[in-house]
Design a protein around this motif. Structure first.
Motif, PDB file in Angstrom:
ATOM      1  N   SER B 770      -1.519  19.228  58.157  1.00  0.00           N
ATOM      2  CA  SER B 770      -2.122  17.909  57.969  1.00  0.00           C
ATOM      3  C   SER B 770      -3.492  17.906  58.624  1.00  0.00           C
ATOM      4  O   SER B 770      -3.702  18.521  59.665  1.00  0.00           O
ATOM      5  N   TRP B 771      -4.396  17.272  57.994  1.00  0.00           N
ATOM      6  CA  TRP B 771      -5.747  17.156  58.534  1.00  0.00           C
ATOM      7  C   TRP B 771      -6.039  15.698  58.784  1.00  0.00           C
ATOM      8  O   TRP B 771      -6.680  15.045  57.964  1.00  0.00           O
ATOM      9  N   PRO B 772      -5.536  15.189  59.891  1.00  0.00           N
ATOM     10  CA  PRO B 772      -5.797  13.776  60.157  1.00  0.00           C
ATOM     11  C   PRO B 772      -7.294  13.577  60.400  1.00  0.00           C
ATOM     12  O   PRO B 772      -8.010  14.548  60.652  1.00  0.00           O
ATOM     13  N   PRO B 773      -7.773  12.351  60.295  1.00  0.00           N
ATOM     14  CA  PRO B 773      -9.201  12.118  60.520  1.00  0.00           C
ATOM     15  C   PRO B 773      -9.610  12.679  61.877  1.00  0.00           C
ATOM     16  O   PRO B 773      -8.868  12.548  62.851  1.00  0.00           O
ATOM     17  N   ALA B 774     -10.756  13.309  61.916  1.00  0.00           N
ATOM     18  CA  ALA B 774     -11.204  13.909  63.169  1.00  0.00           C
ATOM     19  C   ALA B 774     -11.794  12.854  64.099  1.00  0.00           C
ATOM     20  O   ALA B 774     -11.965  13.102  65.284  1.00  0.00           O
ATOM     21  N   PHE B 775     -12.121  11.701  63.537  1.00  0.00           N
ATOM     22  CA  PHE B 775     -12.760  10.676  64.354  1.00  0.00           C
ATOM     23  C   PHE B 775     -12.121   9.317  64.095  1.00  0.00           C
ATOM     24  O   PHE B 775     -11.672   9.048  62.980  1.00  0.00           O
ATOM     25  N   GLU B 776     -12.124   8.514  65.124  1.00  0.00           N
ATOM     26  CA  GLU B 776     -11.629   7.147  64.981  1.00  0.00           C
ATOM     27  C   GLU B 776     -12.556   6.374  64.045  1.00  0.00           C
ATOM     28  O   GLU B 776     -13.760   6.611  64.035  1.00  0.00           O
ATOM     29  N   PHE B 777     -12.001   5.457  63.298  1.00  0.00           N
ATOM     30  CA  PHE B 777     -12.888   4.585  62.532  1.00  0.00           C
ATOM     31  C   PHE B 777     -13.229   3.370  63.390  1.00  0.00           C
ATOM     32  O   PHE B 777     -12.608   3.135  64.423  1.00  0.00           O
ATOM     33  N   TYR B 778     -14.233   2.673  62.996  1.00  0.00           N
ATOM     34  CA  TYR B 778     -14.682   1.523  63.755  1.00  0.00           C
ATOM     35  C   TYR B 778     -13.891   0.330  63.246  1.00  0.00           C
ATOM     36  O   TYR B 778     -14.074  -0.100  62.110  1.00  0.00           O
ATOM     37  N   ASP B 779     -13.001  -0.171  64.090  1.00  0.00           N
ATOM     38  CA  ASP B 779     -12.041  -1.161  63.623  1.00  0.00           C
ATOM     39  C   ASP B 779     -12.647  -2.565  63.680  1.00  0.00           C
ATOM     40  O   ASP B 779     -12.583  -3.245  64.704  1.00  0.00           O
ATOM     41  N   PHE B 780     -13.222  -2.972  62.579  1.00  0.00           N
ATOM     42  CA  PHE B 780     -13.884  -4.283  62.552  1.00  0.00           C
ATOM     43  C   PHE B 780     -12.892  -5.429  62.795  1.00  0.00           C
ATOM     44  O   PHE B 780     -13.239  -6.429  63.413  1.00  0.00           O
ATOM     45  N   LEU B 781     -11.673  -5.256  62.286  1.00  0.00           N
ATOM     46  CA  LEU B 781     -10.705  -6.342  62.474  1.00  0.00           C
ATOM     47  C   LEU B 781     -10.464  -6.587  63.958  1.00  0.00           C
ATOM     48  O   LEU B 781     -10.394  -7.722  64.414  1.00  0.00           O
ATOM     49  N   LYS B 782     -10.353  -5.492  64.691  1.00  0.00           N
ATOM     50  CA  LYS B 782     -10.105  -5.608  66.120  1.00  0.00           C
ATOM     51  C   LYS B 782     -11.277  -6.324  66.795  1.00  0.00           C
ATOM     52  O   LYS B 782     -11.081  -7.206  67.636  1.00  0.00           O
ATOM     53  N   ILE B 783     -12.476  -5.929  66.389  1.00  0.00           N
ATOM     54  CA  ILE B 783     -13.671  -6.535  66.983  1.00  0.00           C
ATOM     55  C   ILE B 783     -13.701  -8.034  66.664  1.00  0.00           C
ATOM     56  O   ILE B 783     -13.973  -8.862  67.521  1.00  0.00           O
ATOM     57  N   MET B 784     -13.396  -8.377  65.413  1.00  0.00           N
ATOM     58  CA  MET B 784     -13.400  -9.792  65.018  1.00  0.00           C
ATOM     59  C   MET B 784     -12.371 -10.558  65.840  1.00  0.00           C
ATOM     60  O   MET B 784     -12.643 -11.638  66.338  1.00  0.00           O
ATOM     61  N   ASP B 785     -11.181  -9.958  65.953  1.00  0.00           N
ATOM     62  CA  ASP B 785     -10.125 -10.647  66.694  1.00  0.00           C
ATOM     63  C   ASP B 785     -10.528 -10.861  68.150  1.00  0.00           C
ATOM     64  O   ASP B 785     -10.136 -11.833  68.783  1.00  0.00           O
ATOM     65  N   MET B 786     -11.330  -9.927  68.650  1.00  0.00           N
ATOM     66  CA  MET B 786     -11.772 -10.072  70.027  1.00  0.00           C
ATOM     67  C   MET B 786     -12.872 -11.117  70.146  1.00  0.00           C
ATOM     68  O   MET B 786     -12.841 -11.976  71.012  1.00  0.00           O
ATOM     69  N   GLN B 787     -13.833 -11.011  69.263  1.00  0.00           N
ATOM     70  CA  GLN B 787     -15.014 -11.857  69.433  1.00  0.00           C
ATOM     71  C   GLN B 787     -14.852 -13.244  68.818  1.00  0.00           C
ATOM     72  O   GLN B 787     -15.427 -14.201  69.313  1.00  0.00           O
ATOM     73  N   GLU B 788     -14.133 -13.334  67.717  1.00  0.00           N
ATOM     74  CA  GLU B 788     -13.907 -14.636  67.097  1.00  0.00           C
ATOM     75  C   GLU B 788     -12.441 -14.725  66.734  1.00  0.00           C
ATOM     76  O   GLU B 788     -12.061 -14.528  65.573  1.00  0.00           O
TER      77      GLU B 788
END
Lengths: 681, 831
Positions: B770-788
């Motif tokens: 398996s070749w899982p993603p090598a990098f985390e994606f930028y989780d916009f939902l998480k950011i939104m939930d945090m900021q708004e």
């Protein structure tokens, strides 16, 4: 005399003979799979798709030519739909983003620019363009058929619609596509409404308004267009409606006041004699001042025009009278009442409503909840609520995206017509929604391609979106699906969602009210992409199709329910989303997250390594390298490195064995070699 | 002008002096007899054979002399033989050896050096030691390779990782000298910049030579911050010299934390070899003993190489330090004074020593400061391109491809342009696709090369599918001879009146050029005379094809009517192989010559002499025939390369892989040839049993990518040659043929049998699939939930679809009716 005239006449004659033959032939049955009601832009657009699919269809039009609405409207004869001919691009799809008048067809030159090169074209050009469209595509339009009654009948073979025209001839249709537009002037019931002139019948000659005080009811484009035309002649122009002016460049809604029509805002704010005011029209009264001892009706002929007063019904004693006494005038109660001076004319510019009257109760869609019920209420796929088989197209279908997107305008509903046609093809002919099968490694490029050029999701933002059905190593790409119908995707499109889930690509504006010309209006940092204010692509990832309930309860202002993951691509000044760091890489990482796989591209050498050290290399290597399409390190790039003096290739010449001390692979990796002293001093 | 004259004069003076000196040098000059004697004694010797003395040579001789002393310490004799006095066979007779020096070992020539690589004492010493240590010092050029080495070394050896910005320098020499001394204790690795430097957090634009110490041996008893599979590393902070490297390595051996029961003032200053190292004292209380030790260990890791850490147990009566102080330090050379501190955080200690560090490498830090990138991690995660192709294209973004040599096709000119040439090669590309852009430059390179060699009938053209979207979609309006393009880049070969042919080959200039040149030849070529047939087999159709290995296929048919399947197969082979067609009497004659029955298809793979073709029965279907032809073209015992691996990989067989090293000389070459031959014997004598294996070999000199493959199979670099069995259909096990057993057919077969019987134990496993993603994606939902917090939440069912209309009417001035304010939901607008 025009030498081509005789041939034109001949052509028309033949056409007439043929069509009358046709009529006689069909007299017996007059049955169609598809009836399109109205030969306006929406009807013709649908006609094109039906014709292309070789369906049994007819377009019925009561007038003698297409787009007759535009023979009269807009009254001041200037279209405000932009006709941008020069975009600097050869991409026809992209160019449709800036061509708001053309209809869709596979003829690359059947565009509106053939009839006009003006940015705001004259209204006459539009029926002219529509005629061209009918002619070049050979669409089947029957003119002079005035359908006065539509009823639905349920039979053993299914539901049919029966249309009856002015000659009591019937047309039986399995599917009825109503593209009648909006042409019944909208009125508001208030006392004195009869004293008011309508936009549909006012004089368009500014001279007729010389030195007159004019009150315009309404603050939309037709109201402002009217105001603008008389600005130089009228003494005072006041505009009245319940809500303040909404500017299209702030709301991004083209139905709101366009800058092209907004001169009156200037004269108002610069304190000329014009002004805007707010009041609910249901609460006003337009009245003439009562003259002592005598009652005069408005309609009576008199040399001097009667002065008209704006009054409020709460001050009226006699609630049904056109005439007002001094005590009834608002100025009597509020001494600085803004509109205390009388008007010479009151003009109603309140837009139009759908003509519900031709529908029998068996075939009548209910009134929409929005738009003051002026429009038919529709399902997310534009079928009338309670009227299966009856679809509404064009401006009349605007209840779906009233005051939010472009579904009420040519540049928007040409795409919804296509969407409706696609689902008809699936529902009645088992042709699934057209899709493109892509290798998963190609998905990123394809999304960028759509985002950079697609006109449908761009014009019909937040209404139509591309749906990507993930299937593991490949995916199905469906274009321009009606977003609100996403829960019904499988039944409407004929495509199933697999366990890998789906991604929906939508173009969206930011929802925040901001200073639209202020300093912080634009977001450039990609990590803040979700705060983008301008139109930008947003991708929603769902593991399964959202339910109807979830769709209904979606977050405020969102086109879709909360997904498992979301990705905003930061707004771009040029609307070209192709920057490697700000646009592409974050998108790739989002796709990698959705697909749970590494989507990076690798050189052949890396693929070679990973193929041998793993049972299978990464997807890119599987779909490229292992299919013999590896990417060797680019020799030009190496050339560049070489030019920069980083390799020692030249020094090797003639030193035969010496270079065996330097493993060759050191060189491309960028180790620089010391040159020491030159041997041939 | 004056200046020039002076410079020339100085140079002349200098070289003159050198010449003098060289002539009277005490450099050991060997006679022929001496030379042979020393040679046969098996000593290591570094000898230059002097023919005539030019200024350059005499400069070299001076440096050679200097190196004699240095190399003596490493057991290498340095000297020269004067060929003018007496001749030593071969070395004195060849003119070209004038600029070459030789290293002898074990009684024979071991290696030769061009004088341009050994121009001074540093380069001589480093190169000679480099040559001697070549089996011990590993080369690593990708991060993956390094990881493999780390895995291999884990628990056994620490790794010393060196990067030299150029070879033959003093830094290079320092590493080599140290490696000579410590080679058995540590694993020395040289890296070549690029990706590995990035992993180590070095900005490539400041290529200073550096050394890192990778703590791969497990230090029991201490908490090691081993968050990943990587060995923790310490960077050497002093400028690289033999001395500093030496003391750095010694420092790495020092205990991480020393626990003492004395007051800091009475603790001894560090003893040899650490006397130059500061000491840092932390204090421990009995109550928090473990915590204190943990903290001290954490700090010690961060101070490693900078200072020694001592943990003072306060409960000891000898400790007199007042309680207000929680730390102390002592700097070297500054008497024995101990300074006491009250720290709020450990970082304060770091600041203390980091300042020192800063002085030592200003350049480096300045650069980082200027960029203002404090948030290194954020930067490396999101600011840089992590895709090697995208990064290369991005790096090169300044140079736009020069499109003069290719025709740019558009929706408008496509048909007319294609009609003009007998062959149009079309590249469909997207500007934002890095692979497209990487290939575009290769494509242009080929176009230029074709133009240079005056191949004019091939039209090289490109379509920008970001612009000509309808053309690429093959939209009905345009009636183009291809299907919609959905993969980028794609290359089509368009011969007028023929369906388009997809280019299926490596997306590089060599493969494309070859394919084009072969495509120019008709497929099949109709051979109507014996001479034509002969030249078809023996000659190259175009001088540009001379360098390529060409496969040939000839169809022999009694009558024209039977050729349909063959002709179709030939069409799809166009570009890949040369195909010829013989019919009628000529075919019969040929068939007789080759003793085959008509109809037949003869396959002449490039790797086989043309007198021994494969004979295939002529199939009725083109597809079947193609399969047969392609199978026949595959080498039974191929040398795997980056280019050809895919065609063998897809056979799905287990790989019996022989790795051979790069040959230095004829002997090595002969050895390698013998090995390959032995493998062939394995295949032949194994018979049917061998069919489930693909026996193949990798030449690590020609395919250096094989190095890390071997490293990953064996866990470390095993001695070469190495034989490995992998990709077994039954599982992920990897078996390595016993490294010290000679590779002889019979024992290889036995070994294979033991593997099959399950009596051999695997030496490794293939990595996960398996070749899982090598990098985390930028989780916009998480950011939104945090900021708004509420903005991205689904609504609750209660709030019936009440469309909230936030627009409020504030235009007080002109509000006509006071009570109209709240209910403006039905505000109207016209259409």
């Amino acid at each position: 005399m025009d030498p081509s005239l005789p041939s034109v006449i001949l052509f028309i004659l033949i056409g007439y003979v043929l069509s009358s033959f046709d009529n006689r032939h069909h007299n017996v049955t007059r049955r169609y799979d598809y009836c399109v009601l109205g030969a306006g832009p929406a009807g013709l657009q649908m006609g094109y798709f039906l014709s292309k699919a070789r369906r049994n269809y007819v377009i019925l039009e009561r007038n003698s030519g297409p787009g007759s609405f535009f023979n009269k409207y807009p009254r001041h004869r200037k279209l405000i739909s932009i006709n941008k001919i020069y975009t600097g691009r050869g991409n026809r799809e992209f160019n449709l983003r800036h061509d708001w008048n053309s209809l869709l067809s596979d003829k690359p030159d059947l565009l509106f620019k053939r009839v006009s090169d003006e940015f705001y074209p004259p209204a006459d050009a539009f029926p002219q363009y529509l005629s061209l469209f009918v002619r070049e595509l050979g669409l089947r339009v029957q003119y002079g058929v005035d359908v006065g009654r539509i009823r639905a009948v349920q039979s053993a073979t299914g539901r049919h619609y029966i249309l009856t025209d002015q000659h009591a001839s019937d047309y039986t249709c399995s599917v009825l596509l109503v593209a009648t537009g909006l042409w019944v002037p909208h009125t508001v019931d208030f006392v004195g409404a009869d004293l008011v002139e309508g936009y549909e019948s006012i004089s368009t000659n500014p001279q007729d308004y010389k030195d007159q005080a004019v009150l315009i009811l309404g603050k939309g484009n037709s109201a402002f267009e009217t105001a603008q035309s008389i600005l130089g002649r009228a003494s005072r122009v006041h505009m009245l409606s319940s809500s303040p002016v909404r500017l299209a460049w702030q709301t991004h809604y083209v139905g709101d006041l366009r800058a092209v029509n907004n001169e009156l805002i200037d004269t108002y704010q610069l304190k000329s004699l014009d002004g805007l005011a707010e009041a609910r029209l249901e609460k006003i009264v337009i009245a003439q001042q009562k003259e002592e001892g005598e009652r005069r009706l408005a309609g009576k002929k008199k040399e001097k025009r009667k002065q008209l007063y704006l009054m409020l019904n709460k001050y009226m004693h006699n609630r049904n009278s056109f005439d007002a006494t001094q005590e009834e005038l608002p100025g009597h109660h509020i001494d600085n009442f803004p509109m205390r001076k009388p008007y010479d004319r009151v003009i109603r510019c309140l837009g139009f409503r759908f003509n519900f009257s031709i529908f029998d109760s068996s075939a009548c869609p209910p009134n929409s909840e929005n738009a003051k019920g002026r429009l038919p209420a529709l399902t997310p796929w534009y079928e009338g609520k309670n009227t299966p088989g009856l679809f509404v197209l064009g401006t009349a279908s605007h209840s779906r995206d009233y005051r939010s997107s472009a579904g009420g305008f040519v540049h928007g509903f040409r795409y919804t017509a296509r969407a409706v046609h696609r689902l008809l093809e699936h529902r009645y002919h088992r042709n699934p929604w057209p899709s493109t099968q892509l290798l998963t490694t190609q998905l990123q490029s394809w999304i960028l391609k759509r985002v950079d050029e697609a006109s449908g999701p761009y014009q019909m933002f937040e209404m139509l979106g591309d749906v990507i059905l993930l299937r593991g190593s490949h995916c199905e790409y469906l274009e321009e699906f009606p977003l609100q119908a996403l829960p019904q995707l499988s039944s409407l499109s004929g495509h199933e969602v697999s366990m890998h889930g789906l991604i929906v690509l939508v173009m969206q504006y930011g929802k925040k009210k901001i200073d639209y010309l202020g300093r912080s209006r634009a977001e450039t940092e990609w990590t803040n992409a979700w705060k983008s204010n301008f139109l930008h692509p947003v991708l929603y990832y769902y593991k399964t199709l959202p339910s109807v309930e979830e769709m209904k309860l979606r977050p405020n202002g969102w086109p879709l329910p909360r997904p498992q993951a979301i990705h905003h691509i930061v707004e771009d000044f040029l609307t070209e989303w192709d920057a490697p760091i700000s646009h592409i890489q974050p998108l790739r990482r989002f796709l990698e997250h959705c697909l749970q796989t590494d989507l990076r591209a690798f050189y052949a050498e890396s693929c070679f390594r990973s193929s041998l050290t793993h049972r299978m290399p990464p997807l890119f290597c599987q779909q490229g390298y292992l299919k013999q399409q590896g990417i060797p390190r680019n020799s030009q790039l190496r050339q560049r490195v070489h030019d920069a003096g980083l390799t020692h290739t030249k020094q090797d010449v003639g030193t035969s064995n010496a270079d065996s001390t330097f493993p060759n692979y050191l060189v491309p990796a960028g180790a620089s070699m010391s040159s020491g002293l030159k041997l041939d001093l | 002008m004056m200046w020039m004259c002076v410079a020339v004069f100085l140079l002349w003076m200098r070289s003159g002096r050198c010449t003098d000196k060289a002539n009277t040098s005490d450099l050991i000059e060997y006679t022929a007899a001496d030379f042979y004697e020393k040679l046969h004694s098996g000593k290591m010797m570094f000898i230059y054979f002097e023919h005539q003395v030019s200024p350059t040579i005499s400069l070299f001789l001076v440096e050679l002399e200097k190196s004699a002393e240095a190399l003596q310490d490493y057991g290498v004799l340095v000297g020269k033989v004067n060929c003018n006095k007496e001749l030593v066979y071969k070395y004195c007779s060849e003119e070209r050896l004038l600029h070459t020096a030789f290293l002898f070992r074990g009684g024979k020539e071991f290696l030769s050096f061009g004088l341009d690589t050994i121009f001074d004492v540093n380069s001589i010493v480093s190169e000679v030691l480099f040559a001697i240590l070549r089996d011990e010092i590993k080369y690593v050029h990708t991060d993956a390779d390094l990881l493999a080495m780390e895995k291999a070394a884990r628990g056994k050896k620490d790794i010393v990782l060196g990067y030299v910005c150029s070879l033959g320098t003093q830094e290079h020499r320092s590493i080599m000298e140290t490696a000579y001394v410590y080679g058995s204790k540590y694993q020395f690795i040289l890296i070549t910049g690029g990706p590995v430097l990035k992993h180590l957090g070095v900005n490539e634009s400041s290529p200073l030579s550096r050394v890192w110490f990778l703590h791969c041996r497990v230090h029991s008893g201490f908490m090691i911050p081993m968050t990943s599979e990587r060995c923790p590393l310490t960077r050497m902070r002093k400028p690289l010299s033999t001395l500093s490297l030496h003391s750095f390595l010694q420092l790495m051996e020092a205990p991480l934390v020393t626990e003492v029961y004395d007051d800091p003032s009475s603790v001894q200053p560090p003893q040899f070899p650490y006397q130059q190292t500061p000491q840092v004292f932390l204090f421990s209380h009995p109550a928090t003993e473990h915590l204190d030790l943990d903290m001290a260990t954490t700090l010690a890791w961060r101070l490693r190489g900078l200072a020694l850490l001592l943990l003072v147990h306060r409960q000891s009566p000898a400790v007199k330090t007042p309680d207000e102080y929680n730390a102390a330090y002592r700097l070297p050379e500054k008497s024995l004074e101990v300074k006491y501190l009250t720290l709020n955080s450990l970082d304060e200690v770091l600041v203390l020593f980091a300042d020192q560090e800063k002085d030592e490498e200003e350049e480096d830090d300045d650069e980082e400061d200027n960029e203002g990138v404090d948030d290194d991690e954020e930067d490396s995660h999101f600011g840089k391109l992590d895709d090697e192709i995208a990064a290369a294209v991005f790096e090169n973004r300044g140079t736009l491809p020069d499109m003069d040599s290719v025709t740019q096709l558009t929706s408008d000119n496509f048909h007319s342009a294609v009609a003009q040439s007998s062959l149009t090669v079309v590249l469909f590309y997207l500007k934002w696709d890095a692979v497209s852009m990487a290939f575009l430059s290769s494509f242009i390179e080929v176009a230029e090369r074709l133009a240079d060699s005056e191949v004019n009938e091939v039209q090289m053209s490109v379509v920008d599918c970001g612009e000509w979207t309808d053309l690429c979609a093959a939209q009905p309006g345009s009636a183009v001879p291809f299907q919609p393009i959905t993969a980028f880049p794609s290359v089509l070969f368009l011969h007028p009146q023929h369906p388009a042919q997809h280019f299926r080959g490596m997306l590089g200039s060599e493969a494309l050029h070859r394919f084009i040149m072969i495509s120019r030849v008709a497929s099949p070529v109709l051979l109507s005379t014996l001479e034509e047939a002969q030249s078809f087999l023996l000659e190259v159709p175009h001088p540009e094809l001379a360098g390529y290995q060409l496969d040939r296929v000839v169809g022999l048919f009694e009558a024209q009517a039977q050729t349909a399947a063959f002709t179709e197969a030939a069409k799809s082979l166009r570009g890949e192989a040369l195909t010829g067609l013989l019919t009628d009497e000529l075919a019969e004659k040929w068939a007789a010559d080759h003793s085959v029955d008509l109809p037949a298809v003869l396959v002449f793979p490039s790797w086989r002499t043309h007198t021994y073709p494969f004979t295939l029965p002529a199939s009725s279907s083109a597809e079947e025939l193609l399969t047969h032809i392609n199978t026949a073209l595959l080498h039974p015992m191929p040398e795997l390369t980056v280019e050809n691996l895919p065609s063998f990989f897809l056979l799905g067989k287990a790989l019996l892989l022989l790795f051979v090293g790069e040959e230095e000389d004829k002997i090595g070459r002969r050895q390698n040839q013998a090995l390959v031959k032995e493998m062939r014997t394995v295949v032949e004598s194994g018979g049917e049993k061998m069919e489930r294996y693909l026996a193949c070999w990798i030449h690590l000199g020609r395919t250096p990518a094989g190095m890390s493959v071997l490293g990953s199979y064996a866990g470390s670099m095993p001695p070469l040659p190495a034989l490995v069995l992998t990709h077994l259909p039954s599982g992920d096990q990897i078996y390595q043929y016993p490294p010290n057993t000679p590779i002889v057919a019979s024992s290889v077969l036995h070994w294979l049998q033991r593997v099959e019987d399950g009596t051999e134990s695997p030496t490794g496993l293939l990595d996960e699939d398996s070749w899982p993603p090598a990098f985390e994606f930028y989780d916009f939902l998480k950011i939104m939930d945090m900021q708004e917090p509420d903005s991205a939440q689904q609504q609750t069912p209660k709030e019936e679809e009440e469309e909230v209309n936030e627009e409020e009417v504030n235009v007080k001035e002109h509000v006509v009716v006071e009570d109209m304010t709240n209910d403006n939901r039905h505000a109207h607008s016209e259409l």
